[in-house]
Design a protein around this motif. Sequence first.
Motif, PDB file in Angstrom:
ATOM      1  N   LYS A  28       0.807  -1.155  -0.072  1.00 29.58           N
ATOM      2  CA  LYS A  28      -0.032   0.126   0.100  1.00 29.58           C
ATOM      3  C   LYS A  28       0.918   1.233   0.100  1.00 29.58           C
ATOM      4  O   LYS A  28       0.357   2.508   0.120  1.00 29.58           O
ATOM      5  N   SER A  29       2.162   1.185  -0.545  1.00 29.68           N
ATOM      6  CA  SER A  29       2.986   2.287   0.148  1.00 29.68           C
ATOM      7  C   SER A  29       3.442   2.866  -1.476  1.00 29.68           C
ATOM      8  O   SER A  29       3.502   4.156  -1.542  1.00 29.68           O
ATOM      9  N   HIS A  30       3.479   2.204  -2.636  1.00 29.38           N
ATOM     10  CA  HIS A  30       3.652   2.712  -3.898  1.00 29.38           C
ATOM     11  C   HIS A  30       3.265   2.080  -5.062  1.00 29.38           C
ATOM     12  O   HIS A  30       2.677   0.797  -4.718  1.00 29.38           O
ATOM     13  N   LEU A  31       3.277   2.697  -6.359  1.00 26.36           N
ATOM     14  CA  LEU A  31       2.637   1.944  -7.278  1.00 26.36           C
ATOM     15  C   LEU A  31       1.178   1.478  -7.308  1.00 26.36           C
ATOM     16  O   LEU A  31       0.691   0.578  -7.567  1.00 26.36           O
ATOM     17  N   LEU A  32       0.411   2.617  -6.740  1.00 27.37           N
ATOM     18  CA  LEU A  32      -1.092   2.494  -6.519  1.00 27.37           C
ATOM     19  C   LEU A  32      -1.906   2.803  -7.686  1.00 27.37           C
ATOM     20  O   LEU A  32      -3.046   2.458  -7.572  1.00 27.37           O
ATOM     21  N   SER A  33      -1.249   3.365  -8.762  1.00 24.23           N
ATOM     22  CA  SER A  33      -2.195   3.695  -9.840  1.00 24.23           C
ATOM     23  C   SER A  33      -3.014   2.787 -10.466  1.00 24.23           C
ATOM     24  O   SER A  33      -4.121   2.812 -11.018  1.00 24.23           O
ATOM     25  N   HIS A  34      -2.323   1.668 -10.591  1.00 20.58           N
ATOM     26  CA  HIS A  34      -2.838   0.368 -11.426  1.00 20.58           C
ATOM     27  C   HIS A  34      -3.856  -0.455 -10.727  1.00 20.58           C
ATOM     28  O   HIS A  34      -4.269  -1.201 -10.877  1.00 20.58           O
ATOM     29  N   LYS A  35      -3.655  -0.493  -9.352  1.00 21.84           N
ATOM     30  CA  LYS A  35      -4.401  -1.025  -8.227  1.00 21.84           C
ATOM     31  C   LYS A  35      -5.692  -0.575  -8.209  1.00 21.84           C
ATOM     32  O   LYS A  35      -5.982   0.718  -8.203  1.00 21.84           O
ATOM     33  N   SER A  36      -6.844  -1.466  -8.248  1.00 22.81           N
ATOM     34  CA  SER A  36      -8.191  -1.006  -7.986  1.00 22.81           C
ATOM     35  C   SER A  36      -8.484  -0.442  -6.628  1.00 22.81           C
ATOM     36  O   SER A  36      -7.844  -0.707  -5.630  1.00 22.81           O
ATOM     37  N   ARG A  42      -9.040  -2.421   0.753  1.00 27.88           N
ATOM     38  CA  ARG A  42      -8.871  -3.575   1.776  1.00 27.88           C
ATOM     39  C   ARG A  42      -7.311  -3.584   2.380  1.00 27.88           C
ATOM     40  O   ARG A  42      -7.077  -3.958   3.341  1.00 27.88           O
ATOM     41  N   LEU A  43      -6.391  -3.263   1.460  1.00 29.69           N
ATOM     42  CA  LEU A  43      -5.038  -3.026   1.948  1.00 29.69           C
ATOM     43  C   LEU A  43      -4.922  -2.104   3.125  1.00 29.69           C
ATOM     44  O   LEU A  43      -4.125  -1.962   3.784  1.00 29.69           O
ATOM     45  N   SER A  44      -6.015  -0.969   3.167  1.00 28.20           N
ATOM     46  CA  SER A  44      -5.602  -0.040   4.284  1.00 28.20           C
ATOM     47  C   SER A  44      -6.133  -0.603   5.834  1.00 28.20           C
ATOM     48  O   SER A  44      -6.017  -0.033   6.603  1.00 28.20           O
ATOM     49  N   GLN A  45      -7.116  -1.743   5.809  1.00 23.13           N
ATOM     50  CA  GLN A  45      -7.235  -2.386   7.076  1.00 23.13           C
ATOM     51  C   GLN A  45      -6.168  -3.062   7.913  1.00 23.13           C
ATOM     52  O   GLN A  45      -5.469  -3.628   6.900  1.00 23.13           O
ATOM     53  N   ALA A  46      -6.064  -2.819   8.953  1.00 23.62           N
ATOM     54  CA  ALA A  46      -5.271  -3.481   9.664  1.00 23.62           C
ATOM     55  C   ALA A  46      -5.423  -5.280   9.508  1.00 23.62           C
ATOM     56  O   ALA A  46      -6.499  -5.484   9.391  1.00 23.62           O
ATOM     57  N   ARG A  47      -4.399  -5.933   9.953  1.00 22.92           N
ATOM     58  CA  ARG A  47      -4.312  -7.417  10.045  1.00 22.92           C
ATOM     59  C   ARG A  47      -4.261  -7.711  11.369  1.00 22.92           C
ATOM     60  O   ARG A  47      -3.193  -7.634  11.960  1.00 22.92           O
ATOM     61  N   ILE A  48      -4.766  -8.935  11.922  1.00 23.11           N
ATOM     62  CA  ILE A  48      -4.661  -9.575  13.224  1.00 23.11           C
ATOM     63  C   ILE A  48      -3.807 -10.693  12.773  1.00 23.11           C
ATOM     64  O   ILE A  48      -4.048 -11.786  12.016  1.00 23.11           O
ATOM     65  N   LEU A  49      -2.491 -10.900  13.200  1.00 21.82           N
ATOM     66  CA  LEU A  49      -1.641 -11.931  13.179  1.00 21.82           C
ATOM     67  C   LEU A  49      -2.024 -13.327  14.102  1.00 21.82           C
ATOM     68  O   LEU A  49      -2.339 -12.846  15.406  1.00 21.82           O
ATOM     69  N   LYS A  50      -2.116 -14.258  13.494  1.00 21.32           N
ATOM     70  CA  LYS A  50      -2.401 -15.602  14.195  1.00 21.32           C
ATOM     71  C   LYS A  50      -1.040 -16.655  13.731  1.00 21.32           C
ATOM     72  O   LYS A  50      -0.251 -16.445  12.878  1.00 21.32           O
TER      73      LYS A  50
END
Length: 65
Positions: A28-36, A42-50
């Motif tokens: 989610k840091s660069h090359l964002l123009s071609h991503k929908s 979805r990439l902005s949401q935090a992830r819970i590690l397990k």
Amino acid sequence: MKFKTKKSAAKRVKVTANGFLKTRRANKSHLLSHKSSKRKRRLSQARILKGTIAKNLRMMLGGLN
């Protein structure tokens, strides 16, 4: 025996009130123009590690917590 905190891990991971490990997602840091927009949202949401990753990170964060 006390363990020293690995600062590189401490900067990237946060322990929630219930003891889970929370981190941000990759890509989610660069090359964002071609991503929908949906993908970026979805990439902005935090992830819970397990599992094993969480177990290893707990040791890096100071041991038995």
